[in-house]
Write a protein that holds these residues in place. Structure first.
Motif, PDB file in Angstrom:
ATOM      1  N   SER A 170       0.845  -1.191   0.000  1.00 36.45           N
ATOM      2  CA  SER A 170       0.000   0.000   0.000  1.00 36.45           C
ATOM      3  C   SER A 170       0.880   1.240   0.000  1.00 36.45           C
ATOM      4  O   SER A 170       1.934   1.268   0.639  1.00 36.45           O
ATOM      5  N   VAL A 171       0.448   2.248  -0.739  1.00 40.76           N
ATOM      6  CA  VAL A 171       1.065   3.572  -0.728  1.00 40.76           C
ATOM      7  C   VAL A 171      -0.066   4.587  -0.681  1.00 40.76           C
ATOM      8  O   VAL A 171      -1.026   4.475  -1.449  1.00 40.76           O
ATOM      9  N   ASP A 208       2.885   4.169   3.793  1.00 36.81           N
ATOM     10  CA  ASP A 208       1.930   3.080   3.570  1.00 36.81           C
ATOM     11  C   ASP A 208       0.669   3.310   4.385  1.00 36.81           C
ATOM     12  O   ASP A 208       0.512   4.349   5.050  1.00 36.81           O
ATOM     13  N   ALA A 209      -0.240   2.345   4.346  1.00 40.73           N
ATOM     14  CA  ALA A 209      -1.514   2.504   5.046  1.00 40.73           C
ATOM     15  C   ALA A 209      -1.325   2.616   6.554  1.00 40.73           C
ATOM     16  O   ALA A 209      -2.100   3.307   7.228  1.00 40.73           O
ATOM     17  N   ALA A 210      -0.287   1.967   7.110  1.00 38.25           N
ATOM     18  CA  ALA A 210      -0.048   2.055   8.552  1.00 38.25           C
ATOM     19  C   ALA A 210       0.310   3.487   8.948  1.00 38.25           C
ATOM     20  O   ALA A 210      -0.150   3.996   9.978  1.00 38.25           O
ATOM     21  N   THR A 239       7.442  -0.771  -6.536  1.00 34.97           N
ATOM     22  CA  THR A 239       8.634  -1.232  -5.834  1.00 34.97           C
ATOM     23  C   THR A 239       8.267  -1.987  -4.566  1.00 34.97           C
ATOM     24  O   THR A 239       8.836  -3.052  -4.264  1.00 34.97           O
ATOM     25  N   ALA A 240       7.327  -1.460  -3.797  1.00 30.48           N
ATOM     26  CA  ALA A 240       6.914  -2.119  -2.564  1.00 30.48           C
ATOM     27  C   ALA A 240       6.291  -3.482  -2.847  1.00 30.48           C
ATOM     28  O   ALA A 240       6.510  -4.454  -2.111  1.00 30.48           O
ATOM     29  N   PRO A 291       7.770  -2.343   2.983  1.00 27.60           N
ATOM     30  CA  PRO A 291       6.751  -1.295   3.071  1.00 27.60           C
ATOM     31  C   PRO A 291       7.329   0.084   2.774  1.00 27.60           C
ATOM     32  O   PRO A 291       8.463   0.396   3.136  1.00 27.60           O
ATOM     33  N   HIS A 292       6.548   0.907   2.118  1.00 29.31           N
ATOM     34  CA  HIS A 292       6.937   2.295   1.876  1.00 29.31           C
ATOM     35  C   HIS A 292       6.642   3.110   3.134  1.00 29.31           C
ATOM     36  O   HIS A 292       5.695   2.807   3.875  1.00 29.31           O
TER      37      HIS A 292
END
Length: 303
Positions: A114-115, A272-274, A261-262, A268-269
Protein backbone atom coordinates in the motif's frame (compact mmCIF):
# COMPACT_ATOMS: atom_id res chain seq x y z
CA UNK A 1 1.67 -4.16 -13.07
CA UNK A 2 -1.88 -3.73 -14.37
CA UNK A 3 -3.63 -1.00 -12.44
CA UNK A 4 -7.23 0.18 -12.47
CA UNK A 5 -8.61 3.54 -11.39
CA UNK A 6 -11.59 3.80 -9.05
CA UNK A 7 -13.09 7.27 -9.25
CA UNK A 8 -13.91 9.89 -11.87
CA UNK A 9 -13.94 13.16 -9.92
CA UNK A 10 -11.66 16.19 -10.32
CA UNK A 11 -8.62 14.58 -8.66
CA UNK A 12 -8.99 11.43 -10.74
CA UNK A 13 -9.12 13.52 -13.93
CA UNK A 14 -6.41 16.01 -12.94
CA UNK A 15 -3.84 13.66 -11.41
CA UNK A 16 -4.59 9.95 -11.35
CA UNK A 17 -5.59 9.25 -14.93
CA UNK A 18 -2.75 11.21 -16.60
CA UNK A 19 -0.16 9.84 -14.16
CA UNK A 20 -1.22 6.22 -14.68
CA UNK A 21 -1.60 6.58 -18.44
CA UNK A 22 1.81 8.18 -18.80
CA UNK A 23 3.67 5.78 -16.55
CA UNK A 24 6.16 3.69 -18.48
CA UNK A 25 6.14 0.71 -16.09
CA UNK A 26 2.42 0.35 -15.47
CA UNK A 27 -0.47 -0.75 -17.65
CA UNK A 28 -3.48 1.50 -17.13
CA UNK A 29 -6.20 -1.11 -17.47
CA UNK A 30 -9.51 0.65 -16.89
CA UNK A 31 -11.80 2.96 -14.95
CA UNK A 32 -14.75 2.42 -12.66
CA UNK A 33 -16.85 5.20 -11.18
CA UNK A 34 -20.02 5.69 -9.23
CA UNK A 35 -21.35 7.52 -12.30
CA UNK A 36 -21.08 5.14 -15.28
CA UNK A 37 -21.28 7.96 -17.83
CA UNK A 38 -18.32 9.73 -16.20
CA UNK A 39 -16.36 6.47 -16.15
CA UNK A 40 -17.00 5.94 -19.86
CA UNK A 41 -15.96 9.50 -20.66
CA UNK A 42 -12.70 9.24 -18.70
CA UNK A 43 -11.92 5.77 -20.04
CA UNK A 44 -12.52 6.89 -23.62
CA UNK A 45 -10.14 9.81 -23.11
CA UNK A 46 -7.29 7.38 -22.34
CA UNK A 47 -8.32 4.49 -24.55
CA UNK A 48 -9.00 2.07 -21.70
CA UNK A 49 -12.01 0.01 -20.65
CA UNK A 50 -14.85 1.48 -18.61
CA UNK A 51 -16.20 -0.96 -16.03
CA UNK A 52 -19.76 -0.96 -14.76
CA UNK A 53 -18.90 -3.41 -11.97
CA UNK A 54 -16.10 -2.50 -9.54
CA UNK A 55 -15.43 -6.15 -8.68
CA UNK A 56 -14.94 -6.94 -12.36
CA UNK A 57 -12.25 -4.28 -12.60
CA UNK A 58 -10.58 -5.53 -9.41
CA UNK A 59 -10.54 -9.06 -10.83
CA UNK A 60 -8.72 -7.86 -13.97
CA UNK A 61 -5.83 -5.96 -12.34
CA UNK A 62 -2.86 -6.32 -10.00
CA UNK A 63 -3.46 -3.02 -8.21
CA UNK A 64 -6.05 -0.28 -7.82
CA UNK A 65 -5.64 3.48 -7.52
CA UNK A 66 -8.49 5.05 -5.59
CA UNK A 67 -9.60 8.66 -6.04
CA UNK A 68 -12.83 8.72 -4.06
CA UNK A 69 -14.13 10.30 -0.83
CA UNK A 70 -12.52 8.74 2.27
CA UNK A 71 -15.57 6.78 3.39
CA UNK A 72 -15.90 5.20 -0.07
CA UNK A 73 -12.15 4.66 -0.39
CA UNK A 74 -11.99 2.78 2.91
CA UNK A 75 -14.73 0.35 1.89
CA UNK A 76 -13.32 -0.35 -1.57
CA UNK A 77 -9.72 -0.58 -0.32
CA UNK A 78 -10.71 -3.39 2.04
CA UNK A 79 -12.48 -5.23 -0.79
CA UNK A 80 -9.53 -4.81 -3.14
CA UNK A 81 -6.99 -5.90 -0.52
CA UNK A 82 -9.00 -9.01 0.31
CA UNK A 83 -8.93 -9.83 -3.40
CA UNK A 84 -5.12 -9.62 -3.27
CA UNK A 85 -4.75 -6.27 -5.04
CA UNK A 86 -2.09 -3.70 -4.16
CA UNK A 87 -3.38 -0.29 -3.08
CA UNK A 88 -2.54 3.23 -4.26
CA UNK A 89 -4.69 5.33 -1.95
CA UNK A 90 -5.31 9.00 -1.27
CA UNK A 91 -5.36 10.97 1.95
CA UNK A 92 -7.12 10.88 4.31
CA UNK A 93 -7.09 7.11 4.52
CA UNK A 94 -10.56 6.92 6.08
CA UNK A 95 -13.04 9.15 7.95
CA UNK A 96 -12.62 7.24 11.24
CA UNK A 97 -9.89 5.32 13.02
CA UNK A 98 -11.92 2.10 12.94
CA UNK A 99 -12.34 2.23 9.18
CA UNK A 100 -8.71 3.14 8.66
CA UNK A 101 -7.65 0.22 10.81
CA UNK A 102 -9.84 -2.08 8.72
CA UNK A 103 -7.88 -1.03 5.62
CA UNK A 104 -4.49 -1.64 7.24
CA UNK A 105 -5.56 -4.99 8.65
CA UNK A 106 -6.97 -6.14 5.31
CA UNK A 107 -3.74 -5.16 3.53
CA UNK A 108 -1.60 -6.85 6.17
CA UNK A 109 -3.67 -10.04 6.13
CA UNK A 110 -3.54 -10.26 2.34
CA UNK A 111 0.15 -9.39 2.14
CA UNK A 112 -0.45 -6.60 -0.38
CA UNK A 113 1.52 -3.39 -0.71
CA UNK A 114 0.00 0.00 0.00
CA UNK A 115 1.07 3.57 -0.73
CA UNK A 116 -0.96 6.59 0.35
CA UNK A 117 -0.55 9.68 -1.82
CA UNK A 118 0.47 12.54 0.45
CA UNK A 119 1.33 14.92 -2.40
CA UNK A 120 4.28 16.70 -0.78
CA UNK A 121 5.97 13.45 0.22
CA UNK A 122 6.30 12.41 -3.43
CA UNK A 123 7.82 15.65 -4.67
CA UNK A 124 11.60 15.38 -4.98
CA UNK A 125 12.47 18.69 -3.31
CA UNK A 126 10.25 17.94 -0.32
CA UNK A 127 11.56 14.39 0.02
CA UNK A 128 15.17 15.61 0.04
CA UNK A 129 14.37 18.40 2.53
CA UNK A 130 12.64 15.98 4.92
CA UNK A 131 15.57 13.56 4.81
CA UNK A 132 18.03 16.38 5.46
CA UNK A 133 16.12 17.82 8.41
CA UNK A 134 15.45 14.41 9.97
CA UNK A 135 19.19 13.67 9.82
CA UNK A 136 20.09 17.07 11.30
CA UNK A 137 17.80 16.75 14.33
CA UNK A 138 17.89 19.20 17.22
CA UNK A 139 14.60 20.82 16.31
CA UNK A 140 12.98 22.99 18.96
CA UNK A 141 9.73 24.02 17.34
CA UNK A 142 7.92 23.97 14.00
CA UNK A 143 5.15 25.95 12.37
CA UNK A 144 3.00 24.67 9.51
CA UNK A 145 0.33 26.56 7.60
CA UNK A 146 -1.96 25.11 4.93
CA UNK A 147 -4.41 27.82 3.92
CA UNK A 148 -6.69 27.35 0.94
CA UNK A 149 -9.61 29.23 -0.54
CA UNK A 150 -11.39 26.14 -1.83
CA UNK A 151 -14.95 27.28 -1.14
CA UNK A 152 -14.45 30.92 -2.08
CA UNK A 153 -13.06 30.41 -5.60
CA UNK A 154 -13.86 28.42 -8.71
CA UNK A 155 -11.84 25.51 -7.31
CA UNK A 156 -12.79 22.12 -8.81
CA UNK A 157 -13.13 20.86 -5.23
CA UNK A 158 -15.62 23.53 -4.12
CA UNK A 159 -18.57 21.16 -4.49
CA UNK A 160 -16.91 18.29 -2.58
CA UNK A 161 -19.42 17.15 0.10
CA UNK A 162 -16.83 15.43 2.29
CA UNK A 163 -14.57 18.51 2.31
CA UNK A 164 -17.50 20.68 3.34
CA UNK A 165 -18.33 18.22 6.12
CA UNK A 166 -14.82 17.45 7.40
CA UNK A 167 -13.11 20.75 6.57
CA UNK A 168 -9.44 21.65 6.52
CA UNK A 169 -8.53 19.41 9.45
CA UNK A 170 -9.11 16.28 7.37
CA UNK A 171 -8.29 17.65 3.91
CA UNK A 172 -5.03 19.56 4.39
CA UNK A 173 -4.17 18.39 7.90
CA UNK A 174 -2.75 15.14 6.46
CA UNK A 175 -0.37 17.14 4.25
CA UNK A 176 1.06 19.03 7.23
CA UNK A 177 1.40 15.90 9.35
CA UNK A 178 3.04 13.96 6.52
CA UNK A 179 5.86 16.52 6.49
CA UNK A 180 6.21 17.05 10.25
CA UNK A 181 6.10 13.47 11.56
CA UNK A 182 9.18 12.11 9.76
CA UNK A 183 11.22 15.11 10.98
CA UNK A 184 9.95 15.66 14.54
CA UNK A 185 8.74 12.16 15.43
CA UNK A 186 5.33 10.80 16.34
CA UNK A 187 2.78 12.90 18.21
CA UNK A 188 2.70 12.12 21.92
CA UNK A 189 -0.11 14.52 22.67
CA UNK A 190 -2.51 16.86 20.92
CA UNK A 191 -1.90 19.65 23.40
CA UNK A 192 -4.49 22.15 22.18
CA UNK A 193 -6.99 22.73 19.41
CA UNK A 194 -8.71 25.99 18.58
CA UNK A 195 -11.46 26.72 16.09
CA UNK A 196 -10.99 29.83 13.94
CA UNK A 197 -13.14 31.51 11.28
CA UNK A 198 -15.33 29.10 9.31
CA UNK A 199 -13.45 25.79 8.95
CA UNK A 200 -10.09 27.14 10.16
CA UNK A 201 -8.45 25.13 12.96
CA UNK A 202 -5.22 25.49 14.90
CA UNK A 203 -3.40 22.61 16.58
CA UNK A 204 -0.49 22.42 19.00
CA UNK A 205 1.33 19.07 18.96
CA UNK A 206 3.88 17.54 21.32
CA UNK A 207 6.31 15.26 19.44
CA UNK A 208 8.40 12.28 20.54
CA UNK A 209 11.58 14.10 19.54
CA UNK A 210 10.90 16.79 22.17
CA UNK A 211 9.79 19.51 19.77
CA UNK A 212 6.40 21.15 19.63
CA UNK A 213 4.61 22.20 16.46
CA UNK A 214 1.71 24.47 15.62
CA UNK A 215 -0.56 23.89 12.63
CA UNK A 216 -2.97 26.40 11.09
CA UNK A 217 -5.32 24.80 8.58
CA UNK A 218 -8.10 26.27 6.47
CA UNK A 219 -10.03 25.74 3.26
CA UNK A 220 -11.84 29.07 3.66
CA UNK A 221 -8.98 31.58 3.87
CA UNK A 222 -9.24 34.88 1.97
CA UNK A 223 -7.79 34.68 -1.51
CA UNK A 224 -4.96 37.03 -0.60
CA UNK A 225 -4.04 34.89 2.43
CA UNK A 226 -3.89 31.45 0.85
CA UNK A 227 -0.69 29.43 0.67
CA UNK A 228 1.23 26.74 2.54
CA UNK A 229 4.56 26.42 4.27
CA UNK A 230 6.54 24.72 7.02
CA UNK A 231 9.22 26.37 9.14
CA UNK A 232 11.59 24.57 11.54
CA UNK A 233 13.70 26.20 14.23
CA UNK A 234 16.42 24.47 16.22
CA UNK A 235 20.13 24.04 16.82
CA UNK A 236 20.75 24.09 13.06
CA UNK A 237 19.00 27.44 12.73
CA UNK A 238 15.87 28.13 10.71
CA UNK A 239 14.78 26.29 7.59
CA UNK A 240 11.67 26.36 5.44
CA UNK A 241 10.06 23.75 3.23
CA UNK A 242 11.11 24.50 -0.37
CA UNK A 243 8.59 25.23 -3.10
CA UNK A 244 8.48 22.16 -5.37
CA UNK A 245 8.78 22.42 -9.12
CA UNK A 246 6.89 19.19 -9.79
CA UNK A 247 3.19 18.95 -10.57
CA UNK A 248 0.72 16.65 -8.78
CA UNK A 249 0.84 14.40 -11.87
CA UNK A 250 4.61 14.05 -11.47
CA UNK A 251 4.22 13.30 -7.78
CA UNK A 252 1.48 10.75 -8.36
CA UNK A 253 3.62 8.97 -10.94
CA UNK A 254 6.35 8.69 -8.29
CA UNK A 255 3.80 7.30 -5.83
CA UNK A 256 2.78 4.69 -8.41
CA UNK A 257 6.44 3.76 -8.87
CA UNK A 258 6.77 3.45 -5.09
CA UNK A 259 3.81 1.06 -5.02
CA UNK A 260 5.35 -1.04 -7.77
CA UNK A 261 8.63 -1.23 -5.83
CA UNK A 262 6.91 -2.12 -2.56
CA UNK A 263 4.91 -4.85 -4.30
CA UNK A 264 8.03 -6.29 -5.93
CA UNK A 265 10.31 -6.17 -2.89
CA UNK A 266 7.86 -6.69 -0.05
CA UNK A 267 9.41 -3.71 1.77
CA UNK A 268 6.75 -1.30 3.07
CA UNK A 269 6.94 2.29 1.88
CA UNK A 270 7.14 5.00 4.60
CA UNK A 271 3.80 6.37 3.37
CA UNK A 272 1.93 3.08 3.57
CA UNK A 273 -1.51 2.50 5.05
CA UNK A 274 -0.05 2.05 8.55
CA UNK A 275 1.46 5.57 8.42
CA UNK A 276 -1.81 6.96 7.07
CA UNK A 277 -3.67 5.25 9.93
CA UNK A 278 -1.43 7.05 12.43
CA UNK A 279 -2.25 10.34 10.71
CA UNK A 280 -5.94 9.42 10.97
CA UNK A 281 -5.59 8.77 14.70
CA UNK A 282 -4.07 12.21 15.28
CA UNK A 283 -6.79 13.89 13.21
CA UNK A 284 -9.49 12.00 15.11
CA UNK A 285 -8.01 13.10 18.44
CA UNK A 286 -8.03 16.72 17.28
CA UNK A 287 -11.60 16.37 16.05
CA UNK A 288 -12.72 14.99 19.41
CA UNK A 289 -11.17 17.99 21.14
CA UNK A 290 -12.88 20.36 18.72
CA UNK A 291 -16.23 18.70 19.27
CA UNK A 292 -15.86 18.88 23.05
CA UNK A 293 -16.05 15.13 23.50
CA UNK A 294 -12.67 15.22 25.23
CA UNK A 295 -12.52 18.16 27.63
CA UNK A 296 -8.78 18.42 28.05
CA UNK A 297 -5.84 17.52 25.91
CA UNK A 298 -3.65 16.06 28.64
CA UNK A 299 -3.95 12.47 27.46
CA UNK A 300 -1.81 11.00 24.71
CA UNK A 301 -3.09 10.73 21.18
CA UNK A 302 -4.16 7.13 20.46
CA UNK A 303 -1.37 5.01 19.12
Amino acid sequence: MRIGLLGTGPWARMAHAPALAGHGELEFAGVWGRRPDAARELADQYGVRAYDDVDALVADVDAVAIALPPEVQAELAVRAARAGRHLLLDKPLAPTVARGRAVTEAARAAGVASVVFFTKRFQRATEAWIEEQAAAGGWFTARAQWLGAVFTTDSPFAASPWRREKGALWDVGPHALSVLLPVLGDVRRVAAVARGPQDTVQLVLDHDGGASSTLTLSLTAPLAAQGSGVELRGTSGVTELPTPAETPVDALARAASALRTAARTGTPHPCDAAFALRVTEILAEAERLLDGRVRDGSGPAPG
